[in-house]
Design a protein around this motif. Structure first.
Motif, PDB file in Angstrom:
ATOM      1  N   GLU A  38     -22.560  67.505  55.334  1.00 52.72           N
ATOM      2  CA  GLU A  38     -22.408  66.058  55.521  1.00 52.72           C
ATOM      3  C   GLU A  38     -22.685  65.314  54.221  1.00 52.72           C
ATOM      4  O   GLU A  38     -23.554  65.702  53.441  1.00 52.72           O
ATOM      5  CB  GLU A  38     -23.382  65.557  56.591  1.00 52.72           C
ATOM      6  CG  GLU A  38     -23.274  64.064  56.836  1.00 52.72           C
ATOM      7  CD  GLU A  38     -24.346  63.516  57.769  1.00 52.72           C
ATOM      8  OE1 GLU A  38     -24.174  62.380  58.236  1.00 52.72           O
ATOM      9  OE2 GLU A  38     -25.355  64.210  58.003  1.00 52.72           O
ATOM     10  N   ASP A  60     -19.348  60.636  55.206  1.00 49.43           N
ATOM     11  CA  ASP A  60     -19.262  60.688  56.666  1.00 49.43           C
ATOM     12  C   ASP A  60     -20.031  59.523  57.275  1.00 49.43           C
ATOM     13  O   ASP A  60     -19.562  58.882  58.213  1.00 49.43           O
ATOM     14  CB  ASP A  60     -19.852  62.004  57.178  1.00 49.43           C
ATOM     15  CG  ASP A  60     -19.179  63.212  56.555  1.00 49.43           C
ATOM     16  OD1 ASP A  60     -18.034  63.496  56.937  1.00 49.43           O
ATOM     17  OD2 ASP A  60     -19.791  63.838  55.673  1.00 49.43           O
ATOM     18  N   ALA A 107     -21.557  55.702  61.117  1.00 49.65           N
ATOM     19  CA  ALA A 107     -20.275  56.145  60.581  1.00 49.65           C
ATOM     20  C   ALA A 107     -19.794  55.156  59.531  1.00 49.65           C
ATOM     21  O   ALA A 107     -19.836  53.938  59.717  1.00 49.65           O
ATOM     22  CB  ALA A 107     -19.251  56.257  61.707  1.00 49.65           C
TER      23      ALA A 107
END
Length: 254
Positions: A60, A231, A246
C-alpha cells in the motif's frame, strides 16, 4: 515552500478539526506492516505531531499532504526514529519499534529524502553501502539487477558526481532497496526534478511497492501526485489528522 526535513520543524497548536475519518485502517484483509498509536512529538510548547493513529499495509502507498508547517516531515521522521516521539509509539509488524536496534530499524524502514545525499564515489559503492555495514558483500550481478530495476543499467561504475538529479534520486532509491526494507518512506522525493524524471520516479515507486509488497508512506505537497500514486491519503494540519481515507475521496476536488 515544503516542510523541513530537519528535526526542528515547528508547527502550530491545532484547532479542533473534523477527524471523522481519522484512524482508517488499510485495505481490509491486508497485512498491517506499519502502525502508529497516539504518535506525538513536541518541542518545548510547540506541538509538531499530535495523536496520530494510522495503519499501512503491505503493498500500500499512503500519501501525507497538508500545508507547509503541518508536520508532514516531522511525522515521517518519527517513523524510523530519526526523531523521537514524546508520546505514543510505532509498531513494525506488531513489535514496538523501540525494541529494535536503530540500525536494524532503519534498514527495515528505509527513507529517501527530498535531495539524494549520495556518498562520493561510484554508484555501485553507494548501493552496496548498507549491506557492507552488516558484513555482507553484494555481488556485481546483484547490483546490476537492482540498477536495471531502477532504470539505470550500466551505471555501476559511474561517478555519482556526474549524475543528473533524476538519476541521483533513482540511485538513492536503489541504495534503500539494497537493504530489503519492509517500509519505504519518501519525503518529497520528486520536488526538485523535471517533469520527465518525476514520472519516472513515480513509476519506479509504484512498481517496487507492488512487486516487493512493501508498505510505503510518501510526503508530497503535490496533490495531483498523491492521486496518481497513493491508495490512501492523510491530510495533516498543525500536526493532526484532518482526514484519512481513499485518495480520490479525500482529494475529490483535485
Amino acid at each position: 515552500m515544503t516542510d523541513s526535513s530537519t528535526s526542528n520543524e515547528l508547527g502550530e497548536a491545532a484547532a479542533p478539526t473534523d477527524t471523522s475519518s481519522a484512524g482508517d485502517s488499510g485495505p481490509q484483509g491486508a497485512l498491517t506492516v506499519l502502525e502508529t498509536r497516539h504518535l506525538s512529538r513536541s518541542v518545548g510548547r510547540r506541538l509538531l505531531v499530535q495523536d496520530v493513529d494510522i495503519q499501512v499495509s503491505a503493498g500500500e502507498i499512503l500519501a501525507v499532504v497538508g500545508p507547509s508547517g503541518a508536520g508532514k516531515s516531522s511525522f515521517l521522521r518519527l517513523l524510523n526514529r530519526l526523531d523521537e516521539p514524546t508520546a505514543g509509539t510505532v509498531l513494525l509488524r506488531s513489535s514496538d519499534y523501540r525494541s529494535i536496534a536503530p540500525r536494524e530499524l532503519r534498514r527495515r524502514v528505509g527513507m529517501v529524502m527530498q535531495t539524494a545525499f549520495l556518498f562520493p564515489g561510484t554508484v555501485a559503492a553507494n548501493i552496496s553501502f548498507g549491506p557492507r555495514q552488516r558484513g555482507q558483500a553484494m555481488a556485481p550481478v546483484q547490483i546490476a539487477t537492482l540498477l536495471e530495476r531502477v532504470g539505470l543499467s550500466g551505471f555501476s561504475d559511474r561517478d555519482v558526481g556526474h549524475l543528473s538529479g533524476g538519476e541521483a534520486q533513482r540511485v538513492a532509491v536503489a541504495r534503500t532497496l539494497a537493504n530489503d526494507p519492509e517500509v519505504l518512506l519518501l519525503d518529497e522525493p520528486t520536488s526538485a526534478l523535471d517533469e520527465a524524471s518525476v514520472h519516472g520516479v513515480e513509476e519506479l515507486v509504484q512498481g517496487v511497492v507492488r512487486e516487493r509488497r512493501v508498505a510505503c508512506v510518501i510526503v508530497t505537497h503535490n496533490r495531483e501526485q498523491a492521486v496518481r500514486l497513493a491508495d490512501r491519503t492523510m491530510i495533516l494540519e498543525a500536526g493532526r489528522i484532518v482526514r484519512i481515507g481513499a485518495t480520490r475521496e479525500v482529494l475529490h476536488d483535485v
